[in-house]
Structures are given as C-alpha cells and as structure tokens.
Design a protein around this motif. Sequence first.
Motif, PDB file in Angstrom:
ATOM      1  N   SER A   5     -33.812  37.266 -36.410  1.00  0.00           N
ATOM      2  CA  SER A   5     -32.858  36.803 -35.403  1.00  0.00           C
ATOM      3  C   SER A   5     -33.371  37.033 -33.985  1.00  0.00           C
ATOM      4  CB  SER A   5     -31.521  37.520 -35.583  1.00  0.00           C
ATOM      5  OG  SER A   5     -31.693  38.929 -35.448  1.00  0.00           O
ATOM      6  N   LEU A   6     -34.389  37.868 -33.830  1.00  0.00           N
ATOM      7  CA  LEU A   6     -34.961  38.101 -32.508  1.00  0.00           C
ATOM      8  C   LEU A   6     -35.863  36.957 -32.062  1.00  0.00           C
ATOM      9  CD1 LEU A   6     -35.810  41.917 -32.656  1.00  0.00           C
ATOM     10  CD2 LEU A   6     -33.773  40.800 -31.754  1.00  0.00           C
ATOM     11  N   ILE A   7     -36.143  36.026 -32.950  1.00  0.00           N
ATOM     12  CA  ILE A   7     -36.931  34.842 -32.585  1.00  0.00           C
ATOM     13  C   ILE A   7     -35.997  33.839 -31.926  1.00  0.00           C
ATOM     14  CG2 ILE A   7     -38.271  32.905 -33.471  1.00  0.00           C
ATOM     15  CD1 ILE A   7     -39.243  34.735 -35.714  1.00  0.00           C
ATOM     16  N   ASN A   8     -36.325  33.436 -30.720  1.00  0.00           N
ATOM     17  CA  ASN A   8     -35.467  32.545 -29.950  1.00  0.00           C
ATOM     18  C   ASN A   8     -35.913  31.094 -30.050  1.00  0.00           C
ATOM     19  OD1 ASN A   8     -35.274  35.315 -28.274  1.00  0.00           O
ATOM     20  ND2 ASN A   8     -33.412  34.131 -28.007  1.00  0.00           N
ATOM     21  N   GLY A   9     -34.939  30.201 -30.278  1.00  0.00           N
ATOM     22  CA  GLY A   9     -35.165  28.762 -30.167  1.00  0.00           C
ATOM     23  C   GLY A   9     -35.618  28.054 -31.420  1.00  0.00           C
ATOM     24  N   PRO A  40     -38.300  36.624 -17.324  1.00  0.00           N
ATOM     25  CA  PRO A  40     -38.491  35.710 -18.460  1.00  0.00           C
ATOM     26  C   PRO A  40     -39.892  35.107 -18.461  1.00  0.00           C
ATOM     27  CG  PRO A  40     -37.246  34.613 -16.740  1.00  0.00           C
ATOM     28  CD  PRO A  40     -37.389  36.055 -16.313  1.00  0.00           C
ATOM     29  N   VAL A  41     -40.366  34.747 -19.652  1.00  0.00           N
ATOM     30  CA  VAL A  41     -41.694  34.148 -19.794  1.00  0.00           C
ATOM     31  C   VAL A  41     -41.552  32.628 -19.640  1.00  0.00           C
ATOM     32  CG1 VAL A  41     -42.835  35.968 -21.087  1.00  0.00           C
ATOM     33  CG2 VAL A  41     -41.347  34.381 -22.300  1.00  0.00           C
ATOM     34  N   ALA A  66     -38.951  41.828 -23.871  1.00  0.00           N
ATOM     35  CA  ALA A  66     -37.514  41.749 -23.606  1.00  0.00           C
ATOM     36  C   ALA A  66     -36.710  42.527 -24.642  1.00  0.00           C
ATOM     37  CB  ALA A  66     -37.070  40.295 -23.569  1.00  0.00           C
ATOM     38  N   HIS A  67     -37.170  42.509 -25.887  1.00  0.00           N
ATOM     39  CA  HIS A  67     -36.441  43.192 -26.966  1.00  0.00           C
ATOM     40  C   HIS A  67     -36.875  44.649 -27.143  1.00  0.00           C
ATOM     41  CE1 HIS A  67     -34.389  39.589 -28.164  1.00  0.00           C
ATOM     42  NE2 HIS A  67     -35.502  38.941 -28.429  1.00  0.00           N
ATOM     43  N   PRO A 202     -34.512  34.984 -24.121  1.00  0.00           N
ATOM     44  CA  PRO A 202     -33.403  35.864 -24.510  1.00  0.00           C
ATOM     45  C   PRO A 202     -32.610  36.426 -23.343  1.00  0.00           C
ATOM     46  CG  PRO A 202     -35.496  37.003 -24.765  1.00  0.00           C
ATOM     47  CD  PRO A 202     -35.827  35.578 -24.451  1.00  0.00           C
ATOM     48  N   GLN A 203     -33.191  36.411 -22.121  1.00  0.00           N
ATOM     49  CA  GLN A 203     -32.497  37.033 -20.989  1.00  0.00           C
ATOM     50  C   GLN A 203     -32.383  36.093 -19.789  1.00  0.00           C
ATOM     51  OE1 GLN A 203     -34.797  40.718 -20.519  1.00  0.00           O
ATOM     52  NE2 GLN A 203     -33.099  41.822 -21.418  1.00  0.00           N
ATOM     53  N   ASP A 204     -32.336  34.813 -20.023  1.00  0.00           N
ATOM     54  CA  ASP A 204     -32.230  33.866 -18.921  1.00  0.00           C
ATOM     55  C   ASP A 204     -31.508  32.614 -19.410  1.00  0.00           C
ATOM     56  OD1 ASP A 204     -33.796  33.507 -16.041  1.00  0.00           O
ATOM     57  OD2 ASP A 204     -33.343  31.591 -16.998  1.00  0.00           O
TER      58      ASP A 204
END
Length: 515
Positions: A5-9, A40-41, A66-67, A202-204
């Motif tokens: 679940s930590l994988i975004n998108g 953010p990257v 970020a995590h 995850p943070q933007d």
Amino acid sequence: MPPLSLINGADPTRTLDALFVNAPLRDYDERPRTNDYTLPVLGMAYIATYAREVGGFNVGVLDAEAHGLGITETARIVNAAQPRWAAMNLLAPTYEMSARIAADLSPDIALMVGGHHAKAMPDRVLADPRMANLRALVLGEGELRVAALLEDEQRRRELPGVLWRDRLLGTRAAGIPVGGTSAQMLSPDIDALPYVNRAFLPQDPYRAAPGEADRRLARSRGADFLTRAARTGHLEANIVGSRGCPYNCTFCGAAVSANPDVAIRVREPEDIIGELDLLHAEYGVTAFRFVDDLFLGVSRVITTQMAAFTRHRIGDRYVWDATGRINVLDRLDNTALELLVNNGLREVALGIESGSDRILSAMDKRIDAEMTERVTRRLVERGIGVKGYFILGFPGETREDIRATVRHIRNLWSIADANPGSVRASVFEFRPYPGTPVWRTLTDAGHDPDTLLAYADVDLTADGADESMRQRDEFNFSVGIQFGDVPLREVRTTLATLTREQHERNQPAAGEISV
C-alpha cells in the motif's frame, strides 16, 4: 507481507511495468526518521505520469524517504511487487542507500537509473558490482526515453544518452540515435507533457500549518481566503515552471557548466495556470511553491508570467512562493515588485549563501551582501517574505567569513522586524557534489573522490528531542571534511545556534493568529 500500500499510483490489478524508487537519505532501520515532511520527487513523478498517461504502462512510485523506510524494507517491497523494471534517481547523498537496495533486488527485476549522480559519474555507477542488473543509465530528462525502454529494452540501442555495461566485453555501451529524434528525446517539449499526476506523490498536495508569512499577508491584504489560511493553513502543492538554469554557482548541481546538454525552457503561462486551476479544482489547493530556478530568476520570464497572472486574477485566488535570483530582483523597479504582490507572491527563496563578499565571489554568485540587504528590504516592505539559504564551511572560509554571515543573517532579521514581510534563514553545512565546478576544484587540489563521496547523516536533533532541529533532519548530511579554516565542530555549533534562533522567531506571539 511487505506493505504494498506504500506504493503510490499503481494499479494493483495489473502487472507492474515499473516501480520508481526514491531511496531514503539514510537507513531508517538504524535511526528512525524524525521530520514529518520531505520535498516531493517531482522529477520522478513527471516520468511516471508520462509512462502511464502517454505510454499506457502500469507504474508506481515508492518514496522510501517520505515513508521513512529502511534499506531492507524498501528492497522487500520492491521484490514483493515484482515489477518488470525498478527505476532509481541517484543523488550523491543517497547513492549508497540506492546501491544497497539494488544489491538486494531479485535478479528477475531489470534496473534503470538516472539523476544528478548518474549523470556526473556514469562509469563509476556502471562499474559498481551492486548495480549488477543495471540495464539502462539515463542521462538527463527521462520522460520519453524511459517510456521507450518500458516498451522494449532493446530500444536502448537507438536512444541518445542511454548507457549500459556490455556484459560480454565489460565495456560501456551507448545508444546511437536514429534519425532526428535526439534533441526531442533529450529535451522534451515541457508544455506538451501531461500535468504531474499527484497520485504518485504521498505528500503533495499537503496541509501546511499557518506560518508567519500567512499571518502577515492576512493582516496586510485582507482577502477572505488569506484570513482562513492564517487560522488553518493552506493546502499546498509544489510545481515546476521551467527547466534548466543559466547561472554557474560553483556548488550547485544545476550549474550551467555541469549541464551543457540541458536546453533552458520555460513553460507557457497558460499551461502553468491550467495546472494551478486543476490542482485547486481537484484538491482545493490555494498555495503553490515554484521550485525551479527561473520563475523569478530571469526578468523577461517574470514579465511574461505576471502579465498572464494579472489576466487570470491569480492574486485574488491563490498565494505562491518561488525561488528567485537576487541580482535579477535588484534590477526590478517598484512597479514590477508591486505587480508580484498583487499577483499573490507570498515568499521568495533566495540563495544568499554568505555574508562575506569574498566567499560570494568564490561561489560565483554575482551578488554582494549589500545587494542582498537592499533586495530583502524592498521585498519585506511590501509584505513579501524571504527565505534565505546559507552555506557554512565553504572551501577557504575563515572565522571572519562565518562571523560576516552571522551578522548578515541578523541584519536581515532586523530589517524584517521593522516591516510587514518576514525573513527565514535556512543554514546548511557545505557538501561537495560531483559534476559541480567546486568538485573539480577540490579534486584538482588533490581531494580523493571516494572521500568526497563519503556522505553520512549528522544527528543534530538529539534523536528527535530538539524540536528546533527536527524538521530539518533530512538536510543534516556531511562528508566529514573541514574545507575551510574553521573546524567542523565550530561550523555545526554556529549552524545549530542560527537554526534555534530562527525556530524561536517562527513561533507566533500570543494572540497573533487571530486576524
């Protein structure tokens, strides 16, 4: 089972074509992360967005920084996700983290890398045995070439700026472009690129607590949305308005001499405004941070962008921050500065770097301390905040140079105290980056590259107990070398003192949030 679940998108119902991995700045298994937010990257998200929306590939981003993930956990997540490709952006401070993750990846996962470190030291990366499954090293902007590699690995033979190690001969191999595609591949049309898909970040956008700039803006400008933001903070997003930099600051990885292949391009104003409005419509964003070098760094860019901002009444709806060049802002007349105010400019980030004109000359900054104070005064008089970046421990720096920087920072604080705008000082220990002009100066003087690359984190937070240092924990890195006349211990003591003073200045006075 690792937390996928930590994988975004990514679409979990489809095979994962690529997983873009942002390595942690240190191994958080050894010392947990203390700061709450990291930048953010955006570059990685641009590439992932293009691969998904133009190429149709299923891709995701794993932002281990970020995590707050450690090396082992990051590799476990990648292996469990089983992507066809893992992709990493290599930066000098995180290279060791990236290489250790790569060494732990399944041999069934192909690896591609890019980033400043890959560009500055490609042969060193290709020769690293921990990068044994490295199949493509991409130099420079990667959107089009990464998508081509995901389509067919064999296309690397025709892609400019793509390198790999020939496994049979042990030599470096490079793509040979076919036809006239080289320039487009290396410098894509940035107005034709899709807007960054924030699902990869995850943070933007993120909820920012109200700051001094928000409180002062609310008091001086009085708009309803500014008054609300002074109480609850803005929902904020980071954005890129251009690529490339025409300046040659000796310590900077974006220096023009380190990037002769990068074509300097600025996005059309309507394209930028379209992204602002989309982020507001989808997320409710009302504050933006332009993180590129040129948005307030070239006069003609400022003139063009502000004309469009005025037409679209941006200042009535949003606030925004941007990086700026002191020498460029110094040349703007008062009418141009008022236009920036009316169009919503909240804060300018300035690379001030030093209060010593001797050190500023060595950095090729094209400014002096008097110019910085003049520009700062003109900005804060109009309610525009200034965030100043400073470097301590630069090669050749003396105690008097450091004292000049401390005096300079306190002078800037005094200027702000008498005006509507605020000044924030962000101080860093000097770190050499490969590919920069100062790197060449240091290696020519006899410094061993291996020693210059021995990055390690420095805990100035007392394991998170020091609140004034906690939020900047991600930036406390050092190669442990005294480059100037001042011992590192003294450099760090000065850095910590200034940071604590700034932290105290950030605290609102009693009753000040009410506007």
